[in-house]
Design an enzyme around this catalytic site. Structure first.
Site, PDB file in Angstrom:
ATOM      1  N   LEU A  17       1.196  -1.069   0.045  1.00 54.36           N
ATOM      2  CA  LEU A  17       0.072   0.262  -0.138  1.00 54.36           C
ATOM      3  C   LEU A  17       0.697   0.748  -0.046  1.00 54.36           C
ATOM      4  CD1 LEU A  17      -2.976  -1.228   2.429  1.00 54.36           C
ATOM      5  CD2 LEU A  17      -2.650  -1.351  -0.042  1.00 54.36           C
ATOM      6  N   VAL A  60      11.565   1.166  11.821  1.00 57.08           N
ATOM      7  CA  VAL A  60      11.108   1.510  12.346  1.00 57.08           C
ATOM      8  C   VAL A  60      10.609   1.742  14.324  1.00 57.08           C
ATOM      9  CG1 VAL A  60       9.410   2.908  10.674  1.00 57.08           C
ATOM     10  CG2 VAL A  60       8.058   1.085  12.066  1.00 57.08           C
ATOM     11  N   TYR A 167      -1.677  -7.732  17.551  1.00 54.90           N
ATOM     12  CA  TYR A 167      -2.708  -6.682  15.723  1.00 54.90           C
ATOM     13  C   TYR A 167      -3.270  -5.545  16.516  1.00 54.90           C
ATOM     14  CZ  TYR A 167      -3.450  -5.022  10.716  1.00 54.90           C
ATOM     15  OH  TYR A 167      -3.703  -4.689   9.842  1.00 54.90           O
ATOM     16  N   LYS A 171      -3.502  -1.694  15.913  1.00 56.12           N
ATOM     17  CA  LYS A 171      -4.628  -0.782  15.343  1.00 56.12           C
ATOM     18  C   LYS A 171      -5.295   0.000  15.778  1.00 56.12           C
ATOM     19  CE  LYS A 171      -1.972  -1.327  10.729  1.00 56.12           C
ATOM     20  NZ  LYS A 171      -1.506  -0.595  10.640  1.00 56.12           N
ATOM     21  N   PHE A 200      -7.196  -6.067   1.267  1.00 63.37           N
ATOM     22  CA  PHE A 200      -5.980  -5.477   0.425  1.00 63.37           C
ATOM     23  C   PHE A 200      -5.087  -5.950   0.392  1.00 63.37           C
ATOM     24  CE2 PHE A 200      -8.935  -1.961   1.103  1.00 63.37           C
ATOM     25  CZ  PHE A 200      -8.972  -1.024  -0.180  1.00 63.37           C
TER      26      PHE A 200
END
Length: 262
Positions: A17, A60, A167, A171, A200
């Site tokens: 993405l 990150v 997860y 989120k 996706f």
């Protein structure tokens, strides 16, 4: 906020993405700073995009690594004269695991930390280090806008399945911080938007078995298929250009509500 002749920082920008977003913005005249751990892929993509793209190898989960990427990006901005238009915090991982397994062993704290450090801490760390450079940019347009922060949550933030505790927690936290972040940044003319996609096509879904992916597609209402990265990128683009999108979470999910289990 204009896209052309502005610089956009995109973490996770070398795949999935994030890459689709980078290509979409670049095609509309943006300068893109690609942050990713995959050095070979990132460097190759930046080369293919040309002079309006720069790659920075970035972990990150490491504050120092983010700091180096931000420093390099703003040195680049100073040389091009193309101010920061926004940050797309797209780096993310998924590591499924039940909170307690069949042997009555708890989920390891290492696996929890791995997911939270990238999906949540990494997102906040990237934003907090980029924002001081954005607050000093010249305001643009009648509203005096300086930029937009775009984060990525997931439908798992709202209806996570079994095995998605870490997860979903990461989120869900991203979704929850959207409004207070928008409020913190409102006096600077900086917006905050979160996009929460369902299934996706991405590197993460490529690791799913055909059976798992089909089960998730069956949970979609319409269309009954995985979303395409280009459809996600279009939503990022609208989040940049539409000044009234602020402090909100956009579900991009084909009316999908995930079942408890596959």
């Amino acid at each position: 906020m204009k896209i052309a002749d502005r610089t956009y920082i995109i973490s996770g920008g070398a795949s999935g993405l994030g890459l689709a977003t980078a290509r979409d913005l670049h095609s509309r005249g943006a300068y893109v700073s690609l942050l990713d751990l995959n050095a070979d892929s990132g460097a190759s993509i930046a080369t293919s995009l040309g002079s309006r793209a720069k790659f920075f190898e970035t972990d990150v989960s490491s504050t120092d690594s983010i700091a180096a990427a931000i420093k390099g990006t703003f040195e680049w901005v100073e040389s091009t004269g193309k101010p920061i238009g926004g940050v797309v915090a797209g780096a993310g991982v998924g590591l499924p695991g039940l909170i307690v397994d069949k042997k009555n062993e708890p989920l390891s704290i290492e696996s929890i930390d791995f997911v939270l450090n990238i999906n949540l801490r990494g997102t906040l760390d990237l934003i907090r280090q980029a924002v001081p450079y954005m607050t000093t940019a010249a305001p643009e347009g009648p509203d005096g806008e300086r930029g937009v922060i775009i984060m990525i949550a997931s439908s798992a933030a709202f209806d996570g399945q079994m095995g998605q505790v870490s997860y979903a927690a990461s989120k869900g936290a991203v979704a929850a911080l959207t409004l207070p972040l928008a409020r913190d940044l409102s006096k600077y003319g900086i917006r905050a938007v979160t996009i929460a996609p369902a299934l996706f096509d991405s590197n993460m879904t490529k690791m799913m078995s055909k059976k798992v992916k089909q089960s998730l597609e069956n949970a979609m209402e319409f269309p009954k298929r995985a979303g395409q990265p280009e459809e996600f990128a279009r939503t990022v683009r609208d989040s940049i250009e539409n000044g009234m999108l602020n402090g909100t979470v956009i579900r991009l999910d084909g009316a999908m509500r995930m079942p408890a289990r596959l």
